[in-house]
Design a protein around this motif. Structure first.
Motif, PDB file in Angstrom:
ATOM      1  N   GLN A 263       5.810  -7.900  -2.307  1.00  0.00           N
ATOM      2  CA  GLN A 263       5.859  -8.742  -1.176  1.00  0.00           C
ATOM      3  C   GLN A 263       6.368  -8.217   0.231  1.00  0.00           C
ATOM      4  O   GLN A 263       6.232  -9.074   1.340  1.00  0.00           O
ATOM      5  N   ILE A 264       6.832  -6.980   0.033  1.00  0.00           N
ATOM      6  CA  ILE A 264       7.466  -6.501   1.502  1.00  0.00           C
ATOM      7  C   ILE A 264       6.631  -5.049   1.921  1.00  0.00           C
ATOM      8  O   ILE A 264       6.347  -4.524   1.089  1.00  0.00           O
ATOM      9  N   ASP A 265       6.291  -5.180   3.140  1.00  0.00           N
ATOM     10  CA  ASP A 265       5.361  -4.054   3.505  1.00  0.00           C
ATOM     11  C   ASP A 265       6.345  -2.694   3.298  1.00  0.00           C
ATOM     12  O   ASP A 265       7.528  -2.679   3.645  1.00  0.00           O
ATOM     13  N   LYS A 266       5.374  -1.681   2.995  1.00  0.00           N
ATOM     14  CA  LYS A 266       5.976  -0.597   2.808  1.00  0.00           C
ATOM     15  C   LYS A 266       6.741   0.095   3.866  1.00  0.00           C
ATOM     16  O   LYS A 266       7.798   1.090   3.779  1.00  0.00           O
ATOM     17  N   SER A 267       6.367  -0.073   5.017  1.00  0.00           N
ATOM     18  CA  SER A 267       7.297   0.251   6.276  1.00  0.00           C
ATOM     19  C   SER A 267       8.577  -0.123   6.514  1.00  0.00           C
ATOM     20  O   SER A 267       9.421   0.630   6.995  1.00  0.00           O
ATOM     21  N   LEU A 268       8.792  -1.177   5.788  1.00  0.00           N
ATOM     22  CA  LEU A 268      10.094  -1.909   5.620  1.00  0.00           C
ATOM     23  C   LEU A 268      11.244  -1.251   4.616  1.00  0.00           C
ATOM     24  O   LEU A 268      12.251  -1.164   4.688  1.00  0.00           O
ATOM     25  N   CYS A 269      10.401  -1.303   3.366  1.00  0.00           N
ATOM     26  CA  CYS A 269      11.292  -1.144   2.252  1.00  0.00           C
ATOM     27  C   CYS A 269      10.305  -0.346   1.133  1.00  0.00           C
ATOM     28  O   CYS A 269       9.302  -0.946   0.876  1.00  0.00           O
ATOM     29  N   GLU A 270      10.577   0.515   0.595  1.00  0.00           N
ATOM     30  CA  GLU A 270       9.664   1.202  -0.584  1.00  0.00           C
ATOM     31  C   GLU A 270      10.567   2.168  -1.420  1.00  0.00           C
ATOM     32  O   GLU A 270      11.425   2.688  -1.044  1.00  0.00           O
ATOM     33  N   ASP A 271      10.052   2.168  -2.640  1.00  0.00           N
ATOM     34  CA  ASP A 271      10.646   2.992  -3.464  1.00  0.00           C
ATOM     35  C   ASP A 271       9.629   4.459  -3.467  1.00  0.00           C
ATOM     36  O   ASP A 271       8.390   4.264  -3.174  1.00  0.00           O
ATOM     37  N   VAL A 272      10.196   5.394  -3.599  1.00  0.00           N
ATOM     38  CA  VAL A 272       9.688   6.738  -3.170  1.00  0.00           C
ATOM     39  C   VAL A 272       9.720   7.598  -4.433  1.00  0.00           C
ATOM     40  O   VAL A 272      11.098   7.796  -4.853  1.00  0.00           O
ATOM     41  N   ILE A 273       8.906   8.458  -5.198  1.00  0.00           N
ATOM     42  CA  ILE A 273       8.973   9.295  -6.319  1.00  0.00           C
ATOM     43  C   ILE A 273       8.649  10.721  -5.834  1.00  0.00           C
ATOM     44  O   ILE A 273       7.526  10.872  -5.229  1.00  0.00           O
TER      45      ILE A 273
ATOM     46  N   LEU B 262      10.033 -15.290   3.331  1.00  0.00           N
ATOM     47  CA  LEU B 262       9.515 -15.488   2.049  1.00  0.00           C
ATOM     48  C   LEU B 262      10.099 -16.850   1.355  1.00  0.00           C
ATOM     49  O   LEU B 262       9.430 -17.428   0.671  1.00  0.00           O
ATOM     50  N   LEU B 263      11.340 -16.764   1.540  1.00  0.00           N
ATOM     51  CA  LEU B 263      12.596 -17.813   0.654  1.00  0.00           C
ATOM     52  C   LEU B 263      11.905 -18.924   1.323  1.00  0.00           C
ATOM     53  O   LEU B 263      12.043 -20.028   0.510  1.00  0.00           O
ATOM     54  N   GLU B 264      11.657 -19.311   2.714  1.00  0.00           N
ATOM     55  CA  GLU B 264      11.155 -20.599   3.237  1.00  0.00           C
ATOM     56  C   GLU B 264       9.876 -20.889   2.472  1.00  0.00           C
ATOM     57  O   GLU B 264       9.673 -22.221   2.428  1.00  0.00           O
TER      58      GLU B 264
ATOM     59  N   LEU C 102      17.251  -2.511   6.705  1.00  0.00           N
ATOM     60  CA  LEU C 102      18.035  -3.568   6.103  1.00  0.00           C
ATOM     61  C   LEU C 102      17.635  -4.906   6.710  1.00  0.00           C
ATOM     62  O   LEU C 102      17.276  -5.846   6.104  1.00  0.00           O
ATOM     63  N   LYS C 103      18.037  -4.977   7.985  1.00  0.00           N
ATOM     64  CA  LYS C 103      17.720  -6.318   8.871  1.00  0.00           C
ATOM     65  C   LYS C 103      16.227  -6.679   8.902  1.00  0.00           C
ATOM     66  O   LYS C 103      16.038  -7.973   8.289  1.00  0.00           O
ATOM     67  N   PRO C 104      15.071  -6.000   9.039  1.00  0.00           N
ATOM     68  CA  PRO C 104      13.912  -6.329   8.954  1.00  0.00           C
ATOM     69  C   PRO C 104      13.481  -6.807   7.550  1.00  0.00           C
ATOM     70  O   PRO C 104      12.698  -7.703   7.345  1.00  0.00           O
ATOM     71  N   THR C 105      14.050  -5.951   6.626  1.00  0.00           N
ATOM     72  CA  THR C 105      13.739  -6.429   5.022  1.00  0.00           C
ATOM     73  C   THR C 105      14.104  -7.804   4.836  1.00  0.00           C
ATOM     74  O   THR C 105      13.686  -8.611   4.244  1.00  0.00           O
ATOM     75  N   ILE C 106      15.715  -7.985   5.048  1.00  0.00           N
ATOM     76  CA  ILE C 106      16.341  -9.186   4.801  1.00  0.00           C
ATOM     77  C   ILE C 106      15.457 -10.219   5.649  1.00  0.00           C
ATOM     78  O   ILE C 106      15.421 -11.391   5.144  1.00  0.00           O
ATOM     79  N   ASP C 107      15.236 -10.183   6.951  1.00  0.00           N
ATOM     80  CA  ASP C 107      14.435 -11.072   7.598  1.00  0.00           C
ATOM     81  C   ASP C 107      13.214 -11.566   7.058  1.00  0.00           C
ATOM     82  O   ASP C 107      12.723 -12.754   6.980  1.00  0.00           O
ATOM     83  N   GLU C 108      12.419 -10.770   6.504  1.00  0.00           N
ATOM     84  CA  GLU C 108      11.105 -10.870   5.950  1.00  0.00           C
ATOM     85  C   GLU C 108      11.292 -11.392   4.532  1.00  0.00           C
ATOM     86  O   GLU C 108      10.526 -12.526   4.087  1.00  0.00           O
TER      87      GLU C 108
END
Length: 287
Positions: free
Chosen positions: A246-256, A277-279, A267-273
């Protein structure tokens, strides 16, 4: 149902299972490539994008990394990266779940109650410049330029991630979040979305009780903090799956990296996105 099953398992069996899991994890970690100080600093700066002057929530599981240097040096490395103008924030929650801690009646002492959020958070709590927020279950410690501003009103948070909390303040200050040795399933700061938009969630994640928790502040004075606690029967979701889908990797991603887990998030753009989605009726509680 899950909590009921857990209660039926004898404590002796739980200890044996946990000991076995820890032993297997250690074997797995020991087989991974060792990270030098330079390797670690490179990952934090270049892969997780932590820079000088940044404000960052740090979530960690240092025992899940194969380091060739002492884990006691990790905090110094992070502080050096963000510099004097930066601020690091560490969750410092108690051993028990919020509900169990509040039901126990145990006094939260801002100076003495240890953190059970990993050794790094406990080392941060003991740092000479650490400032801790006064909240019985969701306290944080902050070190750096904005430490006092971020932590100074958490005792007013009836909902632990609300607008008085360090989580919301970090959001307004455009903080980053990183995970060291762990995935986004430990990304606790995202729960500020719960408290900002509680009426829009598919379920109320809190028990229907306001607890009055006895706490001791930095001056050893007793303070009563009123707060809700999460209902653990409702806290079942797959955050890595949610973020990946649901969230673009440029905003939040797991990295191995070399078999070891990390994550990074703005944090802010991830929460805003997540708010957008919640809407649309999409939330972590459906994953």
């Amino acid at each position: 149902m899950i909590e009921l099953v857990k209660r039926l398992i004898p404590d002796s069996v739980k200890k044996q299972v946990n000991a076995y899991k820890k032993a297997q994890l250690k074997k797995k970690i020991d087989k991974l490539p060792k990270l030098s100080k330079d390797d670690f600093s490179y990952i934090i700066s270049d892969k997780l994008n932590l820079k000088s002057g940044d404000i960052s929530f740090v979530h960690s599981g240092i025992d899940r990394l194969n380091l060739d240097f002492s884990s006691f040096q990790v905090l110094d490395i992070l502080l050096e990266i963000v510099g004097e103008d930066g601020t690091l924030i560490f969750p410092t929650y108690p051993k028990l779940t919020s509900y169990k801690f509040l039901k126990s009646g145990e006094v939260f002492d801002i100076r003495r109650t240890p953190s059970y959020m990993g050794i790094l958070s406990e080392l941060a709590r003991r740092h000479s410049k650490a400032v801790r927020s006064l909240h019985p279950t969701k306290s944080v410690v902050a070190i750096g330029r904005y430490a006092e501003e971020i932590t100074n009103s958490h005792h007013l948070s009836i909902y632990p991630y609300d607008k008085n909390s360090p989580y919301y303040k970090a959001y307004t200050l455009n903080a980053k979040a990183i995970g060291i040795g762990i995935q986004t399933r430990f990304f606790s700061a995202l729960h500020l979305l719960d408290d900002l938009y509680l009426d829009k969630l598919p379920t109320n994640p809190y028990v229907d009780t306001i607890f009055e928790a006895k706490c001791r502040d930095i001056n050893k004075a007793e303070v009563v903090v009123k707060t809700y606690a999460h209902d653990m029967n409702k806290m079942h979701f797959n955050l890595p799956k949610f973020f990946a889908s649901q969230i673009d990797k440029s905003l939040c991603e797991d990295v191995i990296i070399d078999g070891m887990d990390f994550f990074r998030a703005d944090l802010k753009p991830t929460i805003d996105e997540m708010t957008k989605l919640l809407e649309k009726g999409i939330s972590i509680y459906k994953y």
